[in-house]
Design a protein around this motif. Structure first.
Motif, PDB file in Angstrom:
ATOM      1  N   ASP A 353       0.816  -1.226   0.000  1.00  0.00           N
ATOM      2  CA  ASP A 353       0.000   0.000   0.000  1.00  0.00           C
ATOM      3  C   ASP A 353       0.846   1.271   0.000  1.00  0.00           C
ATOM      4  OD1 ASP A 353      -2.301  -1.538   0.044  1.00  0.00           O
ATOM      5  OD2 ASP A 353      -2.393  -1.573   2.229  1.00  0.00           O
ATOM      6  N   ARG A 393      -4.327   2.208   3.926  1.00  0.00           N
ATOM      7  CA  ARG A 393      -3.354   2.730   2.975  1.00  0.00           C
ATOM      8  C   ARG A 393      -3.125   4.221   3.234  1.00  0.00           C
ATOM      9  NH1 ARG A 393      -3.016   1.067  -3.192  1.00  0.00           N
ATOM     10  NH2 ARG A 393      -0.992   1.989  -3.639  1.00  0.00           N
ATOM     11  N   GLN A 571      -0.595  -2.827  -6.424  1.00  0.00           N
ATOM     12  CA  GLN A 571      -0.969  -1.791  -5.454  1.00  0.00           C
ATOM     13  C   GLN A 571      -0.647  -0.390  -5.968  1.00  0.00           C
ATOM     14  OE1 GLN A 571       0.431  -3.244  -1.470  1.00  0.00           O
ATOM     15  NE2 GLN A 571       0.966  -5.029  -2.698  1.00  0.00           N
TER      16      GLN A 571
END
Length: 576
Positions: A353, A393, A571
């Motif tokens: 993240d 995140r 990601q």
């Protein structure tokens, strides 16, 4: 209420307005005080050929010997015709009420045909509607969580042998379909805490003559509740129109303000006022330029004041994404993957993240267990910023603060400054309305004044926009009560797609996932479903491609379809 269609976008026009304003300031000179001598001008009202709307409803007026119920039905129908200050609707009112009735005070929007009930008292009726939303005099729209029955009492009397309404509430009532045609969303512009960004506050107004005055009055009244204390106005409290009109001639609006507006105003403040009101009124069809006056005398702007800069209307971010590949930070653009140079080996943290600053060469990421947040400074060194459970995140705002949320039974919002030696370590920000929510996504807007939050509150998941409250030093202190957006798809993850729109979706490795773009002007757009979508990446700026991830790899949106990309990374996220 959801309106489908093309997103209202005033970016190009706003940019031209700002350029024109700066040019005006460069050539104008004058004293710093309000002029008190010189000729007093007069302004004509807006000409009929310069109306703010390009359509017109033409409902009939009352017929001779119409029954009370027919008068009520006709009055309600006439509420969709705002021209000439709802002149047709006023024909259904008794003479005294016709002069006093304030049509723009509120609008009730309903879902189905009204039910008209005759009461025991002669001439007394109750109108019942299934209310879905309402709009107040400042254009603030309030949606009802579920349809509720609203009852309104009407009274009639006879004038010259004809039934006329002698008692009705101020405001109009209209069906949802008519509302979508009669009303439009217009942005009022306010400033972020640094006067760097112009933040749009969308309001709903009937497109009619006199719209410029209505919009100006709403601007002077200040920002919507969800932006209050998160954005500011150059106009001081107590600023008002000197008269209830803003004449427009040859596409120039003349805004005559009360003296209190400028009593203590500096040259810089007057120029910020001019920029703010010009940005706002230029979104109306027949306005290109704006002149502020006091007692109909032009207000001197002076030369460009120290500290005045052209406000950024639509903040953008760099067209490069941050991602993870081989346990390292990488840049991802198109099909290309390039390792971020100069960053220490972070593989031991099993990074996930990642986030990237929109303003400088700094990064952030979580460890594999989502128990630690690390920030990476401009020298490439990683520092543990904070710890917690189930951290979200991170999001890095334009002011350098790195945000995350911990969910360990109670929501804990954490923010870390870019320079911890100067501004101190990571600190907890008062979560306010989020305190007992299950937050699944928090992303700060490109102007730093707002945050997109997706959260489950009392078992119900919602998509929210909340203002970020900062102190005079720019330190975040809390959040405003939020504005809830109307999402038609399940939502768990969200990103900003522009300064005034977001994209939301709920990840699934096995099911077809549909993402939705939601604009603050009320319009929405559903993206093509993608099987197994686990992440979506979008960023503010021209030609920013939307990317999505599945167990099969990375896809990008090309027109309305998804195209497989070759770059191997995961990601993905645009800066911010």
């Amino acid at each position: 209420m959801r309106r489908h269609g093309t997103r209202y976008d005033g970016r190009a026009r706003a940019s031209m307005v700002l350029s024109a304003l700066v040019a005006v300031l460069l050539v104008l000179t004058g004293c710093a005080s309000i002029p008190t001598s010189g000729p007093v001008g007069t302004s004509a009202p807006e000409a009929a050929g310069q109306s703010d709307f390009d359509y017109a409803f033409d409902p009939p007026g009352p017929t001779e010997d119409a029954s009370p119920q027919q008068i009520i039905e006709g009055f309600l129908r006439a509420g969709i015709a705002p021209q000439d200050d709802y002149s047709v609707a006023r024909e259904y009112l008794a003479a005294e009420l016709s002069r006093e009735w304030r049509a723009a005070d509120q609008t009730t929007v309903y879902a189905s045909e009204p039910n008209i009930v005759e009461n025991v008292e002669k001439g007394s009726y109750t109108v019942e509607v299934s209310e879905t939303s309402s709009i107040d005099e400042y254009g603030l729209l309030t949606r009802k969580e579920k349809q509720t029955t609203k009852s309104v009492d009407f009274e009639l009397t006879k004038e010259d042998g004809q039934w006329r309404l002698s008692k009705v509430p101020n405001g109009t009532m209209m069906e949802e379909g008519s509302f979508a045609i009669v009303f439009s969303a217009y942005p009022l512009y306010f400033y972020d805490s640094t006067n760097t960004y112009a933040v749009a506050d969308y309001r709903w107004f009937a497109t009619r003559q006199g719209l410029s005055a209505t919009v100006t009055a709403a601007l002077l009244a200040g920002p919507a509740p969800y932006l209050r204390n998160a954005v500011g106005s150059a106009f001081p409290e107590g600023s008002e129109l000197a008269r209830a009109s803003v004449p427009v001639e040859s596409k120039r609006a003349t805004v005559d303000l009360n003296e209190a507006t400028f009593t203590d105003a500096t040259e810089l403040q007057r120029q910020l006022m001019q920029q703010q009101i010009q940005l706002t009124l230029s979104q109306i069809q027949n306005v290109n330029t704006v002149t502020m006056t006091v007692a109909q005398r032009a207000v001197s702007l002076g030369s460009v004041a120290e500290g005045f800069t052209k406000a950024i209307v639509d903040a953008s971010v760099p067209n490069t994404q941050i991602a993870i590949a081989n346990k390292s930070l990488v840049f991802y653009q198109g099909n290309g993957v390039v390792r971020v140079g100069g960053v220490q080996d972070i593989s031991a943290y099993r990074p996930r993240d990642p986030a990237m600053s929109p303003a400088d060469n700094r990064f952030a990421f979580l460890n594999g267990k989502r128990t630690q947040l690390f920030t990476v400074d401009e020298s490439g060194v990683a520092h543990e910023a904070t710890s917690g459970q189930n951290l979200l995140r991170p999001s890095i705002d334009v002011h350098g603060w790195t945000w995350t949320v911990g969910n360990d039974g109670r929501t804990r919002v954490r923010a870390t400054p870019s320079d911890t030696k100067k501004d101190g370590p990571s600190r907890q920000v008062n979560a306010g309305w989020m305190s007992n929510a299950d937050v699944t996504s928090l992303r700060v807007s490109p102007d730093g004044a707002r945050a997109l939050v997706i959260a489950k509150i009392k078992g119900k998941t919602g998509v929210y926009i909340t203002g970020i409250i900062r102190d005079s030093e720019g330190v975040p202190r809390g959040f405003t009560d939020p504005l809830e957006l109307d999402a038609s798809v399940p939502a768990e993850q969200g990103v900003w797609n522009s300064s005034n729109s977001v994209v939301v979706m709920k990840p699934s490795k096995t099911k077809a996932v549909q993402a939705e773009e939601i604009s603050l002007d009320g319009t929405t757009k559903e993206l093509e479903p993608l099987l197994g979508m686990t992440n979506i990446s979008a960023g503010p700026g021209d030609q920013r491609t939307v990317y999505a991830e599945t167990p099969d790899g990375v896809y990008s949106q090309v027109f309305s379809t998804w195209k497989k990309r070759e770059g191997k990374a995961s990601q993905l996220a645009y800066p911010g």
